[in-house]
Design an enzyme around this catalytic site. Structure first.
Site, PDB file in Angstrom:
ATOM      1  N   LYS A  83      -2.580 -32.009  -0.971  1.00  0.00           N
ATOM      2  CA  LYS A  83      -2.716 -32.684   0.282  1.00  0.00           C
ATOM      3  C   LYS A  83      -2.876 -34.277  -0.043  1.00  0.00           C
ATOM      4  CE  LYS A  83      -3.369 -29.191   3.232  1.00  0.00           C
ATOM      5  NZ  LYS A  83      -4.054 -28.709   4.516  1.00  0.00           N
ATOM      6  N   LYS A 107       5.829 -20.920   1.235  1.00  0.00           N
ATOM      7  CA  LYS A 107       4.939 -20.146   2.191  1.00  0.00           C
ATOM      8  C   LYS A 107       5.529 -20.617   3.733  1.00  0.00           C
ATOM      9  CE  LYS A 107       0.289 -20.029   3.814  1.00  0.00           C
ATOM     10  NZ  LYS A 107      -0.949 -20.827   3.789  1.00  0.00           N
ATOM     11  N   LYS A 152       2.674 -23.878   9.030  1.00  0.00           N
ATOM     12  CA  LYS A 152       3.084 -24.196  10.656  1.00  0.00           C
ATOM     13  C   LYS A 152       3.659 -25.706  10.642  1.00  0.00           C
ATOM     14  CE  LYS A 152      -1.854 -22.772  11.361  1.00  0.00           C
ATOM     15  NZ  LYS A 152      -3.190 -23.410  11.018  1.00  0.00           N
TER      16      LYS A 152
END
Ligand code: TRP
Length: 329
Positions: free
Chosen positions: A112, A195, A198
């Site tokens: 991130k 993965k 969202k």
């Protein structure tokens, strides 16, 4: 005395099938066996700045979604992290038990922080795992069901609990991470090396959202990337797409891989995908019907305020214990 199970999810209006199977379902299946806590990690949500109104909506949405997924407020304390001020205080205290090196090693931070490099990286993003440590320790948690990407943070929690207990005397309960053997990392249907996230870079074709239109969700399964080996077999390395679909099926129906493989011996992927699509469609339909029923702000406010009162009782005792140990009161 029952042991404590706790988990948190960042508020997002778009929970995915991966969130449900990887974390929420494991929690729901255990809420009777344990003293259960589930919370909306709204303080964690501000690590990526959002429109404040949108954040509020996302919190309601997330609680309604939990309830729709089977979290029962009669069995589980459901609350919002920011309602229980002890989280911030213990989180701050835990930063003094943590080395910068430990936090820079966190995989999620590495990922991130790369996205934030333009204007510099927020210190909040850096210390975020110590807040998660506090979330877990405040409730004397024994078991934390999370997706694989969060495992490292729970391991940090164990290290810090042990360090604190050694320095200042027995204060915190040692938590164990629970990563389910099946379905702990549901993968992107179009790119089964990633993965299921969202935020899906590929037009959301690889991600099934719990609120997806049922027909759209089925199509996503039917067009999932597979391989040309033409046998339904669990082999994450060579058949990641098929293995991912098998995990989805197995996690929902509890059928083990062997039995699935047997049933599909000599059969094609089309038939297999069809079954997965049907099972997923049924799951989504149930969740969506319940979501409608629970999407009521007055009711959700009541659940959250009751939950905050119950949670705070326990959290304040733990914080007092920690403060005492440090000589702060
Ligand atoms: N960090 C978790 C996530 O991003 C959410 C979370 C915050 C959490 N605090 C927690 C999960 C405590 C388990 C326990 O998904």
């Amino acid at each position: 005395m029952k042991k404590v199970i706790l988990t948190g999810v960042r508020p997002s209006g778009n929970l995915t099938l991966g969130n449900y199977l990887g974390a929420i379902k494991n929690f729901v299946d255990r809420q009777e066996q344990y003293d259960s806590y589930i919370f909306i990690a709204d303080l964690h949500a501000i690590t990526s700045p959002k429109d404040p109104q949108k954040l509020k909506e996302a919190v309601y949405n997330c609680v309604a979604m939990y309830l729709a997924c089977g979290v029962d407020p009669k069995k589980t304390i459901v609350f919002k992290q920011s309602d229980v001020l002890e989280h911030g205080t213990l989180g701050f205290i835990m930063t003094f038990q943590t080395k910068m090196g430990e936090l820079s090693r966190m995989t999620q931070f590495k990922l991130k922080s790369q996205q934030q490099t333009k204007e510099g990286v927020d210190t909040g993003l850096f210390v975020y795992p110590t807040l998660m440590v506090a979330d877990i320790l405040l409730y004397n948690t024994s078991i934390v069901p999370v997706g694989k990407d969060q495992q490292q943070h729970v391991e940090l929690t164990r290290d810090l609990a042990e360090r604190f207990n050694k320095r200042y005397g027995q204060t915190f309960t040692m938590p164990d991470v629970y990563v389910a053997p099946v379905g702990n990392k549901i993968l992107n249907l179009q790119n089964p090396l990633e993965k299921m996230n969202k935020s899906d870079s590929g037009d959301n074709k690889g991600t099934i959202f719990l609120m997806d239109d049922i027909e759209v969700a089925k199509k996503k399964i039917m067009s999932a990337k597979t391989d040309n080996l033409a046998h339904v077999h669990f082999d994450e390395e060579n058949q990641p797409g098929i293995s991912n679909l098998m995990s989805i099926l197995s996690k929902i129906t509890d059928e083990d891989f062997e039995s699935i493989e047997k049933r599909y011996e000599g059969k094609g992927y089309g038939e297999f995908k069809k079954e997965v699509a049907e099972v997923v469609a049924k799951t989504l339909a149930e969740i969506q019907a319940k979501f409608k029923q629970f999407n009521n702000k007055d009711m959700l406010d009541k659940i959250l305020s009751n939950g905050a009162i119950d949670a705070q009782k326990v959290a304040s005792q733990t914080l007092k214990r920690a403060a005492n140990a440090l000589g702060l009161n």
